[in-house]
Design an enzyme around this catalytic site. Sequence first.
Site, short mmCIF file in Angstrom:
data_model
loop_
_atom_site.label_atom_id
_atom_site.label_comp_id
_atom_site.label_asym_id
_atom_site.label_seq_id
_atom_site.Cartn_x
_atom_site.Cartn_y
_atom_site.Cartn_z
N CYS A 179 0.95 -1.26 0.25
CA CYS A 179 0.14 -0.22 -0.11
C CYS A 179 0.78 0.89 0.26
O CYS A 179 0.06 1.72 -0.27
CB CYS A 179 -1.27 0.30 1.18
SG CYS A 179 -2.03 -1.07 1.19
N HIS B 6 -3.05 8.13 4.00
CA HIS B 6 -3.51 6.28 2.81
C HIS B 6 -4.82 5.96 3.75
O HIS B 6 -4.63 6.36 5.01
CB HIS B 6 -2.29 5.80 3.20
CG HIS B 6 -2.97 4.01 3.16
ND1 HIS B 6 -3.36 3.47 2.08
CD2 HIS B 6 -2.97 2.62 4.09
CE1 HIS B 6 -3.53 2.33 2.23
NE2 HIS B 6 -3.68 1.74 3.05
N ASN C 292 -10.11 0.77 0.09
CA ASN C 292 -8.11 1.02 0.16
C ASN C 292 -7.86 0.17 -1.03
O ASN C 292 -8.06 -0.61 -1.32
CB ASN C 292 -8.02 0.07 1.08
CG ASN C 292 -6.19 -0.14 1.42
OD1 ASN C 292 -5.83 0.32 -0.02
ND2 ASN C 292 -6.00 -0.74 2.66
O1 UT7 Z 1 -3.97 -1.15 3.96
C1 UT7 Z 1 -3.63 -1.78 5.26
C2 UT7 Z 1 -3.88 -3.10 5.19
N1 UT7 Z 1 -5.07 -3.44 5.80
C3 UT7 Z 1 -5.71 -2.77 6.82
O2 UT7 Z 1 -4.77 -1.98 8.06
C4 UT7 Z 1 -6.65 -3.49 8.52
C5 UT7 Z 1 -6.42 -2.98 9.34
N2 UT7 Z 1 -7.77 -3.93 10.19
C6 UT7 Z 1 -8.85 -3.18 10.28
O3 UT7 Z 1 -9.39 -2.13 9.35
C7 UT7 Z 1 -9.72 -4.46 11.24
O4 UT7 Z 1 -9.69 -4.91 12.44
C8 UT7 Z 1 -11.03 -4.65 10.12
C9 UT7 Z 1 -12.08 -4.23 9.23
C10 UT7 Z 1 -9.94 -5.86 9.64
C11 UT7 Z 1 -11.76 -5.80 11.25
O5 UT7 Z 1 -12.37 -5.00 12.47
P1 UT7 Z 1 -12.10 -5.45 13.88
O6 UT7 Z 1 -13.15 -4.29 13.87
O7 UT7 Z 1 -11.33 -5.74 14.56
O8 UT7 Z 1 -13.11 -7.47 13.67
P2 UT7 Z 1 -12.90 -7.91 14.12
O9 UT7 Z 1 -11.29 -8.55 13.55
O10 UT7 Z 1 -12.42 -8.16 15.60
O11 UT7 Z 1 -13.81 -8.88 13.56
C12 UT7 Z 1 -15.20 -8.69 14.81
C13 UT7 Z 1 -16.66 -9.50 14.18
C14 UT7 Z 1 -15.71 -11.21 14.47
O12 UT7 Z 1 -16.84 -12.01 15.17
P3 UT7 Z 1 -16.64 -12.43 16.07
O13 UT7 Z 1 -16.58 -13.33 16.22
O14 UT7 Z 1 -16.82 -11.23 16.97
O15 UT7 Z 1 -18.10 -13.22 15.78
C15 UT7 Z 1 -15.90 -11.26 12.99
O16 UT7 Z 1 -15.21 -12.72 12.35
O17 UT7 Z 1 -16.76 -9.11 13.10
C16 UT7 Z 1 -16.49 -10.13 11.77
N3 UT7 Z 1 -16.69 -9.92 10.72
C17 UT7 Z 1 -17.06 -9.31 10.05
N4 UT7 Z 1 -18.51 -9.53 10.06
C18 UT7 Z 1 -19.14 -8.92 8.93
C19 UT7 Z 1 -15.40 -9.63 10.49
N5 UT7 Z 1 -15.59 -9.19 8.98
C20 UT7 Z 1 -16.73 -9.22 8.29
C21 UT7 Z 1 -17.83 -8.83 7.79
N6 UT7 Z 1 -19.25 -8.88 8.34
N7 UT7 Z 1 -16.67 -8.67 6.48
#
Ligand code: UT7
Length: 360
Positions: free
Chosen positions: A111, A249, A279
Amino acid sequence: MKFATITGWGKCLPPAILNNDDISTFLDTSDEWIASRTGIKERRVSHVPVSDLAHVASVRALAAAGVDAEDVDLIIFGSCTPDEAVPNTASRVQLLLGIKSAASFDLNTACTSGMYALSVASSMIQSGAARTALVIGAEVITTIQDWTDRNVAVLFGDGAAAFVLQGTDNDEGLLADKLGCFAESRDILRVNGIGMRYIDGRTILGTIWWDFLGQEIFKKAVMGMSEASEEAITKSGLSTGQIDLVVPHQANLRILDSVVKRLGVTPERVFVNIQKYGNMSSATAPVALVEAIEEGFVKPGTHILMPAFGGGLTYSAHVIRWGERVTPVRLTDIDLPPCEKSGLELVQELMRRPRAGGPY
Ligand code: UT7
Protein backbone atom coordinates in the site's frame (compact mmCIF):
# COMPACT_ATOMS: atom_id res chain seq x y z
CA MET A 1 18.23 20.81 -7.92
CA LYS A 2 17.48 21.59 -4.30
CA PHE A 3 13.91 20.30 -4.30
CA ALA A 4 11.55 18.12 -6.33
CA THR A 5 8.02 19.46 -6.60
CA ILE A 6 4.73 18.09 -7.92
CA THR A 7 3.76 20.01 -11.05
CA GLY A 8 1.09 17.67 -12.42
CA TRP A 9 -1.51 15.35 -10.98
CA GLY A 10 -4.11 12.95 -12.38
CA LYS A 11 -6.28 10.06 -11.25
CA CYS A 12 -8.14 7.24 -12.98
CA LEU A 13 -10.97 5.43 -11.25
CA PRO A 14 -12.61 2.59 -13.17
CA PRO A 15 -16.34 3.32 -13.56
CA ALA A 16 -17.87 0.06 -12.21
CA ILE A 17 -19.01 0.43 -8.60
CA LEU A 18 -19.34 -2.40 -6.08
CA ASN A 19 -21.29 -1.22 -3.03
CA ASN A 20 -21.63 -2.89 0.36
CA ASP A 21 -25.08 -4.29 -0.45
CA ASP A 22 -23.62 -5.92 -3.61
CA ILE A 23 -21.03 -7.73 -1.45
CA SER A 24 -23.70 -8.89 0.99
CA THR A 25 -25.37 -10.80 -1.90
CA PHE A 26 -22.50 -13.34 -1.82
CA LEU A 27 -20.87 -12.93 1.62
CA ASP A 28 -22.24 -12.99 5.16
CA THR A 29 -21.81 -9.25 5.76
CA SER A 30 -23.83 -6.04 5.71
CA ASP A 31 -23.62 -2.38 4.80
CA GLU A 32 -24.06 -1.59 8.49
CA TRP A 33 -21.03 -3.75 9.55
CA ILE A 34 -18.72 -2.53 6.78
CA ALA A 35 -19.62 1.17 7.07
CA SER A 36 -19.46 1.27 10.88
CA ARG A 37 -16.21 -0.78 11.19
CA THR A 38 -14.32 0.76 8.27
CA GLY A 39 -16.08 3.86 6.86
CA ILE A 40 -16.29 2.22 3.41
CA LYS A 41 -19.56 2.46 1.44
CA GLU A 42 -18.39 1.40 -2.03
CA ARG A 43 -15.30 0.66 -4.12
CA ARG A 44 -14.39 0.39 -7.83
CA VAL A 45 -13.73 -2.73 -9.90
CA SER A 46 -11.52 -2.39 -12.97
CA HIS A 47 -12.50 -3.82 -16.37
CA VAL A 48 -9.03 -3.08 -17.79
CA PRO A 49 -5.43 -4.00 -16.84
CA VAL A 50 -3.71 -1.87 -14.23
CA SER A 51 -1.36 -0.42 -16.87
CA ASP A 52 -4.38 1.11 -18.63
CA LEU A 53 -5.51 2.80 -15.40
CA ALA A 54 -1.94 4.04 -14.88
CA HIS A 55 -1.72 5.29 -18.47
CA VAL A 56 -4.90 7.39 -18.24
CA ALA A 57 -3.84 8.83 -14.86
CA SER A 58 -0.40 9.64 -16.32
CA VAL A 59 -1.78 11.42 -19.40
CA ARG A 60 -3.97 13.51 -17.09
CA ALA A 61 -0.99 14.30 -14.84
CA LEU A 62 1.18 15.31 -17.82
CA ALA A 63 -1.60 17.61 -19.10
CA ALA A 64 -1.97 19.15 -15.64
CA ALA A 65 1.80 19.82 -15.60
CA GLY A 66 1.82 21.09 -19.17
CA VAL A 67 4.67 18.65 -19.84
CA ASP A 68 5.08 16.62 -23.04
CA ALA A 69 5.46 12.88 -22.55
CA GLU A 70 8.84 12.80 -24.33
CA ASP A 71 10.29 15.06 -21.63
CA VAL A 72 9.76 12.32 -19.00
CA ASP A 73 13.03 10.53 -18.24
CA LEU A 74 11.91 8.51 -15.19
CA ILE A 75 8.80 6.38 -14.61
CA ILE A 76 8.25 4.62 -11.29
CA PHE A 77 5.22 2.34 -11.23
CA GLY A 78 4.25 1.73 -7.60
CA SER A 79 2.03 -1.32 -7.23
CA CYS A 80 1.67 -4.84 -5.88
CA THR A 81 -0.65 -5.86 -8.73
CA PRO A 82 1.47 -5.39 -11.88
CA ASP A 83 0.27 -6.75 -15.24
CA GLU A 84 3.04 -9.34 -15.06
CA ALA A 85 6.44 -9.85 -13.43
CA VAL A 86 8.48 -9.60 -16.64
CA PRO A 87 8.43 -7.26 -18.43
CA ASN A 88 7.69 -4.68 -15.81
CA THR A 89 4.54 -2.57 -15.98
CA ALA A 90 6.35 0.79 -16.02
CA SER A 91 7.62 -0.14 -19.48
CA ARG A 92 4.05 -0.65 -20.77
CA VAL A 93 3.07 2.77 -19.43
CA GLN A 94 6.16 4.18 -21.15
CA LEU A 95 5.16 2.47 -24.42
CA LEU A 96 1.56 3.72 -24.23
CA LEU A 97 2.85 7.25 -23.59
CA GLY A 98 5.13 7.01 -26.63
CA ILE A 99 8.30 7.78 -24.65
CA LYS A 100 11.40 6.57 -26.55
CA SER A 101 13.72 6.25 -23.56
CA ALA A 102 13.30 6.64 -19.81
CA ALA A 103 14.45 4.89 -16.67
CA SER A 104 11.34 2.78 -16.02
CA PHE A 105 10.85 0.44 -13.11
CA ASP A 106 8.25 -1.08 -10.81
CA LEU A 107 8.37 -0.63 -7.05
CA ASN A 108 6.41 -2.82 -4.66
CA THR A 109 5.99 -2.02 -0.99
CA ALA A 110 2.25 -2.89 -1.08
CA CYS A 111 0.00 0.00 0.00
CA THR A 112 2.93 2.42 0.44
CA SER A 113 4.34 1.82 -3.08
CA GLY A 114 3.15 5.14 -4.51
CA MET A 115 4.62 7.01 -1.54
CA TYR A 116 7.94 5.13 -1.59
CA ALA A 117 8.02 5.95 -5.33
CA LEU A 118 7.60 9.63 -4.49
CA SER A 119 10.69 9.46 -2.24
CA VAL A 120 12.82 7.64 -4.82
CA ALA A 121 11.82 9.98 -7.66
CA SER A 122 12.46 13.07 -5.51
CA SER A 123 15.93 11.82 -4.57
CA MET A 124 16.77 10.99 -8.19
CA ILE A 125 15.74 14.49 -9.25
CA GLN A 126 17.69 16.11 -6.42
CA SER A 127 20.79 14.06 -7.28
CA GLY A 128 20.57 14.95 -10.96
CA ALA A 129 19.84 11.36 -12.05
CA ALA A 130 16.48 12.45 -13.49
CA ARG A 131 14.84 15.71 -14.58
CA THR A 132 11.15 14.94 -15.06
CA ALA A 133 9.59 11.97 -13.29
CA LEU A 134 6.26 10.25 -13.48
CA VAL A 135 5.33 8.72 -10.12
CA ILE A 136 2.43 6.28 -10.24
CA GLY A 137 0.37 4.47 -7.60
CA ALA A 138 -1.97 2.01 -9.34
CA GLU A 139 -3.70 -1.14 -8.28
CA VAL A 140 -6.21 -3.80 -9.32
CA ILE A 141 -6.57 -5.48 -5.94
CA THR A 142 -9.92 -7.00 -7.00
CA THR A 143 -7.97 -9.43 -9.22
CA ILE A 144 -6.02 -10.87 -6.26
CA GLN A 145 -8.93 -10.75 -3.86
CA ASP A 146 -10.22 -13.84 -2.08
CA TRP A 147 -13.91 -13.25 -2.72
CA THR A 148 -14.87 -16.01 -0.27
CA ASP A 149 -13.24 -14.23 2.70
CA ARG A 150 -15.37 -11.50 4.28
CA ASN A 151 -12.41 -10.38 6.44
CA VAL A 152 -10.64 -8.91 3.42
CA ALA A 153 -13.07 -8.84 0.47
CA VAL A 154 -14.95 -5.83 1.87
CA LEU A 155 -11.87 -3.64 2.34
CA PHE A 156 -10.24 -3.12 -1.06
CA GLY A 157 -10.87 -1.57 -4.48
CA ASP A 158 -9.12 -0.55 -7.71
CA GLY A 159 -7.75 2.79 -8.91
CA ALA A 160 -4.72 4.79 -10.01
CA ALA A 161 -3.10 8.18 -9.67
CA ALA A 162 0.02 9.76 -11.13
CA PHE A 163 2.18 12.79 -10.39
CA VAL A 164 4.70 14.68 -12.49
CA LEU A 165 7.73 15.67 -10.43
CA GLN A 166 10.23 18.30 -11.52
CA GLY A 167 13.25 19.93 -9.96
CA THR A 168 13.16 23.42 -8.50
CA ASP A 169 15.39 25.66 -6.44
CA ASN A 170 12.29 27.05 -4.71
CA ASP A 171 11.75 25.93 -1.15
CA GLU A 172 8.82 23.61 -2.03
CA GLY A 173 7.89 20.04 -2.89
CA LEU A 174 8.99 17.14 -0.70
CA LEU A 175 10.48 18.72 2.44
CA ALA A 176 11.05 15.51 4.40
CA ASP A 177 10.10 11.86 4.51
CA LYS A 178 10.40 8.79 6.69
CA LEU A 179 10.27 5.29 5.23
CA GLY A 180 10.29 2.12 7.32
CA CYS A 181 9.19 -1.49 7.66
CA PHE A 182 8.17 -3.80 10.55
CA ALA A 183 9.69 -6.86 8.85
CA GLU A 184 9.12 -9.04 11.94
CA SER A 185 5.37 -8.65 11.27
CA ARG A 186 5.50 -9.44 7.55
CA ASP A 187 3.51 -12.67 8.03
CA ILE A 188 0.39 -10.98 9.35
CA LEU A 189 -0.56 -9.60 5.92
CA ARG A 190 0.15 -12.00 3.07
CA VAL A 191 -1.53 -12.66 -0.26
CA ASN A 192 -0.85 -16.35 -0.81
CA GLY A 193 -0.75 -17.79 -4.30
CA ILE A 194 1.13 -15.08 -6.22
CA GLY A 195 4.89 -15.14 -6.79
CA MET A 196 7.59 -17.59 -7.75
CA ARG A 197 7.36 -19.64 -4.54
CA TYR A 198 3.92 -20.83 -5.68
CA ILE A 199 5.10 -22.14 -9.04
CA ASP A 200 5.31 -25.80 -8.13
CA GLY A 201 3.02 -27.28 -10.73
CA ARG A 202 0.11 -27.19 -8.28
CA THR A 203 -1.03 -23.61 -8.09
CA ILE A 204 -2.75 -21.80 -10.93
CA LEU A 205 -4.43 -18.46 -11.28
CA GLY A 206 -7.38 -18.16 -8.93
CA THR A 207 -5.81 -20.00 -6.01
CA ILE A 208 -5.45 -16.98 -3.83
CA TRP A 209 -6.05 -16.68 -0.12
CA TRP A 210 -5.01 -14.07 2.40
CA ASP A 211 -3.37 -14.21 5.81
CA PHE A 212 -4.77 -11.10 7.44
CA LEU A 213 -4.66 -10.45 11.18
CA GLY A 214 -6.84 -7.36 11.08
CA GLN A 215 -6.45 -6.21 14.67
CA GLU A 216 -2.65 -6.66 14.68
CA ILE A 217 -2.38 -4.81 11.38
CA PHE A 218 -4.59 -2.09 12.82
CA LYS A 219 -2.26 -1.55 15.82
CA LYS A 220 0.89 -1.56 13.69
CA ALA A 221 -0.73 0.82 11.18
CA VAL A 222 -1.50 3.36 13.91
CA MET A 223 2.00 3.04 15.38
CA GLY A 224 3.85 3.15 12.05
CA MET A 225 1.89 6.06 10.60
CA SER A 226 2.05 8.13 13.82
CA GLU A 227 5.76 7.59 14.49
CA ALA A 228 6.76 8.15 10.86
CA SER A 229 4.66 11.33 10.79
CA GLU A 230 6.32 12.69 13.92
CA GLU A 231 9.77 11.95 12.48
CA ALA A 232 9.02 13.46 9.07
CA ILE A 233 7.52 16.60 10.62
CA THR A 234 10.60 17.04 12.83
CA LYS A 235 12.93 16.48 9.86
CA SER A 236 11.01 19.09 7.85
CA GLY A 237 11.65 21.74 10.50
CA LEU A 238 7.91 22.38 10.82
CA SER A 239 5.72 21.84 13.86
CA THR A 240 2.53 19.76 13.82
CA GLY A 241 0.58 23.01 14.16
CA GLN A 242 2.01 24.14 10.80
CA ILE A 243 0.57 21.12 8.97
CA ASP A 244 -2.45 22.50 7.08
CA LEU A 245 -3.72 19.26 5.58
CA VAL A 246 -3.30 15.54 6.28
CA VAL A 247 -3.85 13.31 3.24
CA PRO A 248 -3.38 9.79 4.58
CA HIS A 249 -3.50 6.27 3.24
CA GLN A 250 -7.11 5.21 3.81
CA ALA A 251 -7.48 1.61 5.01
CA ASN A 252 -9.97 2.18 7.81
CA LEU A 253 -11.59 5.36 9.10
CA ARG A 254 -10.89 4.23 12.68
CA ILE A 255 -7.14 3.97 11.89
CA LEU A 256 -7.19 7.54 10.59
CA ASP A 257 -9.03 8.76 13.70
CA SER A 258 -6.43 7.12 15.96
CA VAL A 259 -3.47 8.49 13.98
CA VAL A 260 -4.70 12.08 13.92
CA LYS A 261 -5.64 11.91 17.60
CA ARG A 262 -2.10 10.74 18.45
CA LEU A 263 -0.61 13.52 16.32
CA GLY A 264 -2.91 16.14 17.81
CA VAL A 265 -4.32 17.21 14.43
CA THR A 266 -7.90 18.48 14.31
CA PRO A 267 -10.26 16.33 12.15
CA GLU A 268 -11.15 19.19 9.77
CA ARG A 269 -7.53 19.17 8.57
CA VAL A 270 -7.81 15.53 7.42
CA PHE A 271 -8.88 14.65 3.87
CA VAL A 272 -11.05 11.53 3.74
CA ASN A 273 -12.45 9.72 0.68
CA ILE A 274 -12.45 6.12 1.94
CA GLN A 275 -16.26 5.97 1.71
CA LYS A 276 -16.06 6.09 -2.12
CA TYR A 277 -13.12 3.82 -2.88
CA GLY A 278 -12.13 1.66 0.10
CA ASN A 279 -8.44 0.79 0.31
CA MET A 280 -6.87 1.01 -3.17
CA SER A 281 -3.48 -0.01 -1.78
CA SER A 282 -0.73 2.02 -3.48
CA ALA A 283 -3.27 4.22 -5.27
CA THR A 284 -5.03 5.31 -2.09
CA ALA A 285 -2.99 8.23 -0.80
CA PRO A 286 -2.10 9.44 -4.33
CA VAL A 287 -5.78 9.46 -5.39
CA ALA A 288 -6.67 11.25 -2.14
CA LEU A 289 -4.07 13.96 -2.87
CA VAL A 290 -5.39 14.44 -6.41
CA GLU A 291 -8.94 14.81 -5.05
CA ALA A 292 -7.78 17.19 -2.30
CA ILE A 293 -6.27 19.40 -5.04
CA GLU A 294 -9.36 19.13 -7.26
CA GLU A 295 -11.66 19.99 -4.36
CA GLY A 296 -9.72 23.12 -3.39
CA PHE A 297 -8.16 21.90 -0.13
CA VAL A 298 -4.65 22.50 -1.47
CA LYS A 299 -3.66 26.14 -1.79
CA PRO A 300 -0.34 27.79 -2.71
CA GLY A 301 2.12 27.00 0.10
CA THR A 302 -0.12 24.45 1.86
CA HIS A 303 1.85 22.09 4.13
CA ILE A 304 0.63 18.54 3.52
CA LEU A 305 1.38 15.45 5.64
CA MET A 306 0.89 12.07 3.95
CA PRO A 307 1.20 9.04 6.28
CA ALA A 308 0.84 5.58 4.78
CA PHE A 309 1.00 1.92 5.72
CA GLY A 310 0.97 -1.46 3.95
CA GLY A 311 2.00 -5.10 3.73
CA GLY A 312 5.60 -5.78 4.65
CA LEU A 313 4.67 -4.20 7.02
CA THR A 314 5.89 -1.00 5.40
CA TYR A 315 5.12 2.50 6.60
CA SER A 316 5.92 6.02 5.48
CA ALA A 317 5.23 9.70 5.99
CA HIS A 318 5.88 12.61 3.65
CA VAL A 319 5.79 16.34 4.36
CA ILE A 320 5.16 18.43 1.26
CA ARG A 321 5.05 22.19 0.79
CA TRP A 322 2.81 22.86 -2.21
CA GLY A 323 4.05 25.27 -4.89
CA GLU A 324 2.17 28.19 -6.45
CA ARG A 325 -0.05 26.50 -9.01
CA VAL A 326 -3.15 24.59 -7.90
CA THR A 327 -4.91 24.39 -11.27
CA PRO A 328 -3.96 22.26 -14.28
CA VAL A 329 -2.03 23.86 -17.15
CA ARG A 330 -3.99 21.81 -19.70
CA LEU A 331 -6.95 19.43 -19.68
CA THR A 332 -7.24 16.23 -21.67
CA ASP A 333 -10.30 14.24 -22.72
CA ILE A 334 -8.55 10.84 -22.47
CA ASP A 335 -10.64 8.19 -20.75
CA LEU A 336 -10.90 4.44 -20.30
CA PRO A 337 -12.97 2.42 -22.76
CA PRO A 338 -16.59 2.22 -21.52
CA CYS A 339 -17.53 -0.65 -19.20
CA GLU A 340 -20.77 -2.46 -20.01
CA LYS A 341 -20.80 -4.49 -16.76
CA SER A 342 -21.69 -3.63 -13.18
CA GLY A 343 -19.16 -4.01 -10.38
CA LEU A 344 -21.04 -7.07 -9.14
CA GLU A 345 -20.95 -8.70 -12.59
CA LEU A 346 -17.20 -8.12 -12.84
CA VAL A 347 -16.67 -9.68 -9.41
CA GLN A 348 -18.87 -12.65 -10.33
CA GLU A 349 -16.59 -13.21 -13.33
CA LEU A 350 -13.53 -13.08 -11.06
CA MET A 351 -15.16 -15.64 -8.75
CA ARG A 352 -15.73 -18.03 -11.66
CA ARG A 353 -11.99 -18.26 -12.41
CA PRO A 354 -10.60 -21.78 -12.17
CA ARG A 355 -9.09 -22.83 -8.85
CA ALA A 356 -6.67 -25.56 -7.87
CA GLY A 357 -4.95 -26.34 -4.59
CA GLY A 358 -5.18 -23.85 -1.75
CA PRO A 359 -7.29 -24.12 1.38
CA TYR A 360 -10.74 -23.87 -0.25
O1 UT7 B 1 -3.55 -1.09 4.11
C1 UT7 B 1 -3.30 -1.94 5.21
C2 UT7 B 1 -4.18 -3.11 5.15
N1 UT7 B 1 -5.20 -3.33 6.08
C3 UT7 B 1 -5.58 -2.69 7.20
O2 UT7 B 1 -5.05 -1.71 7.60
C4 UT7 B 1 -6.68 -3.28 8.00
C5 UT7 B 1 -6.50 -3.08 9.50
N2 UT7 B 1 -7.58 -3.72 10.26
C6 UT7 B 1 -8.86 -3.31 10.21
O3 UT7 B 1 -9.19 -2.37 9.50
C7 UT7 B 1 -9.87 -4.00 11.09
O4 UT7 B 1 -9.20 -4.84 11.99
C8 UT7 B 1 -10.92 -4.82 10.28
C9 UT7 B 1 -11.87 -3.85 9.53
C10 UT7 B 1 -10.23 -5.70 9.26
C11 UT7 B 1 -11.77 -5.67 11.21
O5 UT7 B 1 -12.41 -4.86 12.18
P1 UT7 B 1 -12.41 -5.30 13.72
O6 UT7 B 1 -13.20 -4.29 14.44
O7 UT7 B 1 -10.97 -5.48 14.11
O8 UT7 B 1 -13.21 -6.64 13.67
P2 UT7 B 1 -12.75 -8.09 14.19
O9 UT7 B 1 -11.70 -8.65 13.27
O10 UT7 B 1 -12.47 -8.02 15.64
O11 UT7 B 1 -14.08 -8.91 13.99
C12 UT7 B 1 -15.23 -8.66 14.77
C13 UT7 B 1 -16.33 -9.60 14.31
C14 UT7 B 1 -15.90 -11.05 14.21
O12 UT7 B 1 -17.00 -11.86 14.61
P3 UT7 B 1 -17.02 -12.54 16.08
O13 UT7 B 1 -15.78 -13.39 16.14
O14 UT7 B 1 -17.00 -11.37 17.02
O15 UT7 B 1 -18.30 -13.30 16.07
C15 UT7 B 1 -15.67 -11.24 12.73
O16 UT7 B 1 -15.85 -12.58 12.30
O17 UT7 B 1 -16.78 -9.22 13.00
C16 UT7 B 1 -16.73 -10.37 12.14
N3 UT7 B 1 -16.46 -9.90 10.80
C17 UT7 B 1 -17.41 -9.50 9.96
N4 UT7 B 1 -18.75 -9.42 10.09
C18 UT7 B 1 -19.46 -8.96 9.05
C19 UT7 B 1 -15.25 -9.78 10.18
N5 UT7 B 1 -15.43 -9.29 8.95
C20 UT7 B 1 -16.76 -9.12 8.78
C21 UT7 B 1 -17.55 -8.64 7.72
N6 UT7 B 1 -18.89 -8.58 7.90
N7 UT7 B 1 -17.03 -8.24 6.54
